[in-house]
Structures are given as structure tokens and as C-alpha cells.
Enzyme design. Structure first.
Site, PDB file in Angstrom:
ATOM      1  N   GLY A 413      42.725   2.560  38.883  1.00  0.00           N
ATOM      2  CA  GLY A 413      42.683   1.701  37.823  1.00  0.00           C
ATOM      3  C   GLY A 413      42.454   0.378  38.601  1.00  0.00           C
ATOM      4  O   GLY A 413      42.540   0.263  39.979  1.00  0.00           O
ATOM      5  N   ASP A 538      60.115   5.195  39.962  1.00  0.00           N
ATOM      6  CA  ASP A 538      59.372   4.637  40.921  1.00  0.00           C
ATOM      7  C   ASP A 538      59.678   3.187  41.305  1.00  0.00           C
ATOM      8  O   ASP A 538      59.269   2.417  41.345  1.00  0.00           O
ATOM      9  CB  ASP A 538      57.710   4.445  40.814  1.00  0.00           C
TER      10      ASP A 538
END
Length: 691
Positions: A413, A538
Site C-alpha cells: 500500500g 500491532d
């Protein structure tokens, strides 16, 4: 000017030292301290500079220092240090309960009973970190023993045959020195004593030095790093330059001319272009994302063209325009068909619509009434249609966005800075996140949609949470699709911590209170995620952004491991599908069983706290490689290995960090408890939050 005549005597004596260039001194005297925990003092004010009665300017200043209470004076103990110790023969007295810590050869409540034993003393002592290349001395002490023979032996391996005698003799005390210590010196050292009456005594000590001194590297840790510009010193590689564009060289002191945030090779400085960039300095974008062209992809495709590099021609008729990204025709009013080729009669349109809609409405009404009569009502699980309906309220028109330049990219991305025109009529800076068209994998699309739906859920009341990155909208009706979030002027926390580290080297101001404030901010964001039963998976400094108002906000709920080029993620294969995992931030249960909970987020938060305390260093577990695999990481954690206390990190903070790494998830602190503890440490932020 001299200030000596205006300072108190205790400041003017030899115990107080100041530079000759110091022209202004503020002295603080604490006569009595009734506290058993560290506290902070802040001194602030305004300095006005006058010359000849004319005020030139007024400069505000502020200085904060931490005062750590070390305990009672020697020979005293108790909460108020008002009790006398009874310890003898050099024994240490516990500051709270008065218990005696006896020296070798003494026992009893007051350490007044002679006791024959053998003890190995280490110099420097246990409170000092042992590094490769430093001097260490082991001394075998045998008090109250008439020694007939004293033998030193080294057991380098696990087998008895690996044991070798170092020295022996009839001495009372014996020492062996390592000048300097090397990894080859590691092992078990035993001192065996035979008394004249035939009794045998022994003691053992395990030497285990694994790390170089700070700022040193090499096989024997004898080479100096002297890294600059936020570089970190690795034992084998030397200076590891941060992933900051333009920095390279042996000690990260040189600058290269790479453009568009491209990295340069650490040694030679040549630019390392990604697939989208080309040219010696990575100055050109090639190929541009669909719908754009130009050296920096700054232009939309001209009318009549679309796609990659604007190389495809539109097929739209009747002068209709096409979407520059996917080429779909944008029909004007009164046109229809795939290529806008039809202009139907208005009456026909009405007939067709009514003929198709009325029967459909009747059928739906029958189905709904039958369902309502046949079963009781109950809440339905969200369907694909309901999710689309929820996202539709956040849909932003493509023409309301002006894209500027790319600010982040990765394997799957990229993120582009842009300006979004909001209904109020003004523009706001946004970060537009999307999936690369050439890496449109199922997992990439899944993570992208996951982040989109989670952000929408967090912003159910449109306001969101002050410590979660703000959502401005989504683009789903055209390609590429985008998630539009607030633009953080101070980038991610990891890069901001690097800048604080450089400031600290120059000014000596560690800005500890600011960093503790960031810790409270992230804990507040975690508390909101726990309330919504959302697991981030995360939590790390690279996935927290710092706003222009110096507020930390949790970000990246799905694309973090795609957007940022980082060595923090390891490739694994989960159920036949490749996945990138942040191993050094993962809890034991996540590594072992693939279980992710709010408690595993707390473990990751502990690693983030370690990053904050170490000014953004990459975690390194003693005894393990810089980039361990899953098995190695799990084995280290099972052995009890944890990240060591960073330099200049208060013990009170490090205890909180260690509490996040308890193996039993139920015994870790909750996000609420963590927020309360750090909120109490930052009174300024707490006062601002309350007002």
C-alpha cells in the site's frame, strides 16, 4: 556580572560548581524530605532583558528535574528513618524493616555469629551491567576457615570432562581477573576449599557477558560507533542508520540526495528506488498510479484517457467523460448505457421504473409480513449490505480531494497527503491510504477493509476518541479506494523519538514528562479499544502518530505492516497464506497459539513503553539475534529473557514496563490501570484533560 554576593553560603561553597559563563543561577534548598518515591520539580519563569531602562525582550524558561529518594542515612531505618539499626560486622540494614544483610562469614539477626563458608565476590558488583571488553574480577573468600587448599576450576560446557583447574594453593583469598572479558570467558567458575580439619566447601559463579558497551561494536567490542542522525549501534554491523531519507555513511553522518522519501544505501549512499520510482535520485514516479501522469504523478489523465500512465483511450460516446482511474463512463443527465450511448424517452423511463419497482415492492412486503408473523424479532448480525450502508455515510466524493505527494509506501500500500474539502467549505489536510493496484492480494484487501470498518466503528458518534487517529471519510465507489484520516504533522512516534534523542544529545533535556504523557495518551486509546472490544494486534511506536498539538494517537488498524518499510516484521506462513508478523512486539500466547486479546495488546504496549524510554531504539533481546524467527523468540521469552532497562529510564517506569510482560495474561495490568498510573505522573496533562 557577578552574582556571588547575592547567593546563599551553601551555594557559594566548594560543593556547588558552576561554569564561569553561567550568568543566572536559581538555587533550591530542600531542608526535609518526607517521601519514599521519586518526584519531579519544575522551575519556570520569565527573564526580562533591560538595557538602560529599555526592555528589549522577555524570554520564558522552564526546567524540570527528577529527584530520587535513595533511602535512610547509614545506621537508620523505618518509614521516617527514626529507628536505629542493630547490624554488626559491616552488615547492611534494610531501610524499612531493619533486617540485616550479612557479609560473608557472619550469620544471626545482627550478623554477629561467625560462620565458616566460601563465597565468590564479583567486582564490579551485581548492580553494574557487565559488557564485553570491560574488566571483571572474581574473588574467592573463605572467612573463619583454616584453609589447607583452595582450587579454582572452570566448567565451560555441560559435561564434567570440560572442567579444568585454573589455579590452586593454600591461601585464604584468591582472585581471577578478566582484562578484558570476552565471550570465550563465559561459563561456570567454581571455588573449592579444603579445610585443615578435612571439611570441604565450595561456591560457584556463572559469568555470562553478551553485549558490547554502549557505542561500541566488533567481535571483541573494541570499535567505536559514534552514530549520528539517530543511527543505532549494532554489535556486528556498526552504525545502523534509521530509515530516514538522505542519511548514510559509516556513522550515519553523510547526506544523500534521494528524493520522494527514497532510502539510500548505508555505505555508498546510492539511492534505493522502489518499484514506483526511477532515476539516479529516484526523482521520477514510474509507473504512476492509475489515473495520474507526470514526473511526480502530479497530473490527472487528460480527457479521453485513463489507466496506468494514461495510456488507454476512453470509449464513451456523446461527449461523455470517463473516470481517469478505471475508464468507466460518467454519463450526463439524460444519458444511459455502458458508454452513455442511449438517450431514452422520459415517458419510457417512468414506465420501466414503475413496472419493475411495484412488483418488487409487493414481493418484499409479503416476505417481510410473513417473517414478522412467523418468528419473534431479534437483532440481526451485520451483513455485507449493512456494512456498505454504514460506510456510505462516510463516503467522500473523489472531486473533493486534492492529492499532493506520497508520504509513505510499502509492499502492499501507499499513503498520499491530500486536502479534503469538507461540507463547512474549508479544506483539511488528510492522509489518504490505499492498496497498490499491482499488489491487490486477498489479504491486502482484507486488511484494508478491516481498517476501514474498525475506524468507522470507533467513530460511531462522528467524534471518535482523542487518542485514536481521526477518520474524515472513505472512497469506495471508485478505484483506487481510499481511507482518509487526519494528517499528523509530526509523523509517527518512532521518528519523533529519534528527533528527541538528537535534541537530548545537544541540550541534555530528555523531555521525560512529554514522553510519559505520550504513554498516558496511548493507554487512553487502548482503553477505548478495550471498551469497544477491538484488538489492535500491532501496538508499536511506528503505529502511533503525534499530532501538531503533541498528542499521541493510535493509528494503522490493518495496513501498518504494508505501508511502512520496516525490518520489524517477519514473514510467516499461516494456513498456507503468507503473513507479516511483528515478532518482537508479540505476547507469548500470540507467538505460541496465535491468540490475540486486549491482554496481548498490553504486552505490545509494554514494548512500546520500552521504545519511548529508549528514544525509539529497535528492541534487542539479550542472547538473541537482532531479527529472531518465531521459534527463537518464543524460546527466549520462555527462558524469562526480557528487554533490559534502558539507560536513564527510572526504575519506577521500568517496573510498569515489566508488569506488561507477565506470562499469565490475567495478571498483566489493564489499559485502565496503565492510564491511571501514567496520568498521575503527568500532572500538567491531567489538568489540561480535566479542564
Amino acid at each position: 556580572m557577578s552574582l556571588d554576593g547575592h547567593l546563599p553560603q551553601w551555594v557559594r561553597n566548594s560543593r556547588f560548581q558552576r561554569k564561569e559563563s553561567d550568568r543566572y543561577v536559581i538555587a533550591v534548598e530542600l531542608n526535609e524530605i518526607w517521601s519514599s518515591s521519586p518526584f519531579w520539580m519544575r522551575c519556570s519563569g520569565n527573564v526580562t532583558i533591560d538595557v538602560g531602562g529599555l526592555t528589549l525582550f522577555t524570554q520564558p524558561f522552564e526546567h524540570t528535574l527528577q529527584y530520587t529518594v535513595t533511602g535512610c542515612p547509614e545506621g537508620r531505618y523505618g518509614l521516617n528513618c527514626d529507628k536505629a539499626c542493630v547490624c554488626k560486622n559491616g552488615a547492611r540494614c534494610h531501610g524499612f524493616n531493619g533486617a540485616c544483610e550479612c557479609r560473608p562469614g557472619w550469620r544471626g539477626r545482627a550478623c554477629d555469629i561467625p560462620w565458616p563458608e566460601v563465597v565468590i565476590e564479583e567486582t564490579p558488583g551485581d548492580s553494574f551491567v557487565k559488557y564485553i571488553g570491560t574488566d571483571v574480577t572474581l574473588t574467592c573468600v573463605a572467612p573463619h576457615i583454616r584453609v589447607a587448599n583452595m582450587t579454582w576450576a572452570n566448567q565451560a560446557g555441560k559435561r564434567h570432562v570440560d572442567t579444568k583447574v585454573i589455579e590452586e594453593g593454600a591461601v585464604q583469598n584468591s582472585s581471577i581477573s578478566f582484562q578484558p572479558t570476552l565471550e570465550s570467558d563465559n561459563g561456570r567458575y567454581s571455588c573449592m576449599v579444603e579445610a585443615e580439619d578435612g571439611r570441604l566447601f565450595n561456591a560457584s559463579f556463572v559469568l555470562n557477558v553478551m553485549e558490547c558497551r554502549p557505542n561500541y561494536h566488533g567481535e571483541i567490542c573494541d570499535q567505536v560507533c559514534d552514530c549520528q542522525n539517530g543511527g543505532t549501534c549494532d554489535r556486528w554491523e556498526g552504525c545502523l542508520c534509521p530509515p530516514t531519507p538522505g542519511i548514510f555513511g559509516r556513522n550515519c553522518s553523510e547526506m544523500c540526495n534521494c528524493e520522494n522519501d527514497a532510502m539510500c544505501l548505508r555505505v555508498k549512499g546510492s539511492c534505493l528506488c522502489t518499484k514506483e520510482l526511477s532515476g539516479k535520485s529516484c526523482q521520477n514516479f514510474y509507473p504512476c498510479p492509475p489515473g495520474f501522469h507526470g514526473d511526480k504523478c502530479e497530473h490527472d489523465c487528460a480527457p479521453g484517457s485513463f489507466g496506468l500512465n494514461c495510456s488507454r483511450d476512453c470509449s464513451c460516446q456523446k461527449n461523455a467523460s470517463c473516470d481517469p482511474v478505471n475508464g468507466s463512463c460518467i454519463c450526463a443527465e439524460g444519458q444511459s448505457g455502458e458508454f452513455c450511448q442511449d438517450v431514452p424517452d422520459k415517458n419510457d423511463v417512468v414506465v420501466v421504473v414503475l413496472a419493475s419497482v411495484i412488483p418488487t415492492i409487493a414481493v418484499i412486503a409479503c416476505i417481510v409480513s410473513g417473517v414478522l408473523e412467523g418468528r419473534p424479532r431479534r437483532p440481526e448480525r451485520p451483513t455485507v449490505d449493512s456494512i456498505k450502508e454504514t460506510l456510505s455515510s462516510w463516503e467522500v466524493e473523489r472531486e473533493d480531494i486534492r492529492f499532493e505527494h506520497m508520504i509513505g509506501e510499502g509492499e502492499f500500500g501507499h499513503v498520499v497527503r491530500g486536502r479534503l474539502r469538507v461540507p463547512a467549505g474549508y479544506e483539511v489536510l488528510v492522509a489518504a491510504k490505499s492498496v497498490r493496484s499491482d499488489r491487490m492480494t486477498a489479504s491486502a484487501v482484507r486488511d484494508f477493509r478491516r481498517e476501514m470498518t474498525i475506524l468507522v466503528r470507533i467513530h460511531e458518534d462522528k467524534e471518535g476518541h482523542p487518542n485514536v487517529v481521526k477518520l474524515f471519510g472513505v472512497v469506495t465507489k471508485s478505484e483506487p479506494q481510499y481511507i482518509l484520516v487526519e494528517y499528523a504533522s509530526n509523523e509517527d512516534m518512532r521518528r519523533y523519538l529519534w528527533s528527541l534523542r538528537e535534541q537530548y544529545k545537544i541540550t541534555g533535556n530528555s523531555k521525560l514528562l512529554d514522553r510519559l504523557g505520550f504513554s498516558a495518551d496511548v493507554a487512553s486509546g487502548l482503553l477505548e479499544l478495550a471498551r469497544l472490544k477491538i484488538v489492535h494486534r500491532d501496538i508499536a511506536a511506528r503505529n502511533v502518530v503525534i499530532s501538531d498539538r503533541m498528542v499521541a494517537k493510535i493509528a494503522d488498524f490493518g495496513l501498518s505492516r504494508d505501508v511502512y518499510v520496516s525490518s520489524a516484521y517477519a514473514r510467516t506462513n499461516q494456513g498456507g497464506e503468507e503473513e507479516l508478523l511483528p515478532l518482537k512486539w508479540m505476547a507469548v500466547e500470540s507467538l505460541r497459539d496465535g491468540v490475540y486479546t486486549c491482554e496481548s495488546d498490553v504486552w505490545s504496549y509494554g514494548v512500546l513503553l520500552w521504545e519511548i524510554a529508549s528514544f525509539g531504539e529497535e528492541p534487542r533481546y539479550a542472547g538473541g539475534p537482532m531479527h529472531p524467527d518465531v521459534c527463537t523468540m518464543l524460546e527466549l521469552l520462555r527462558k524469562g529473557v526480557r528487554l533490559q532497562q534502558p539507560e536513564n529510564c527510572p526504575m519506577s517506569v521500568y517496573k510498569i514496563i515489566r508488569s506488561c510482560w507477565i506470562v499469565d495474561p490475567s495478571k498483566r495490568p489493564t489499559a485502565d490501570e496503565l492510564f491511571q498510573r501514567f496520568d498521575q505522573m503527568t500532572p500538567q496533562r491531567r489538568a489540561a484533560r480535566l479542564t
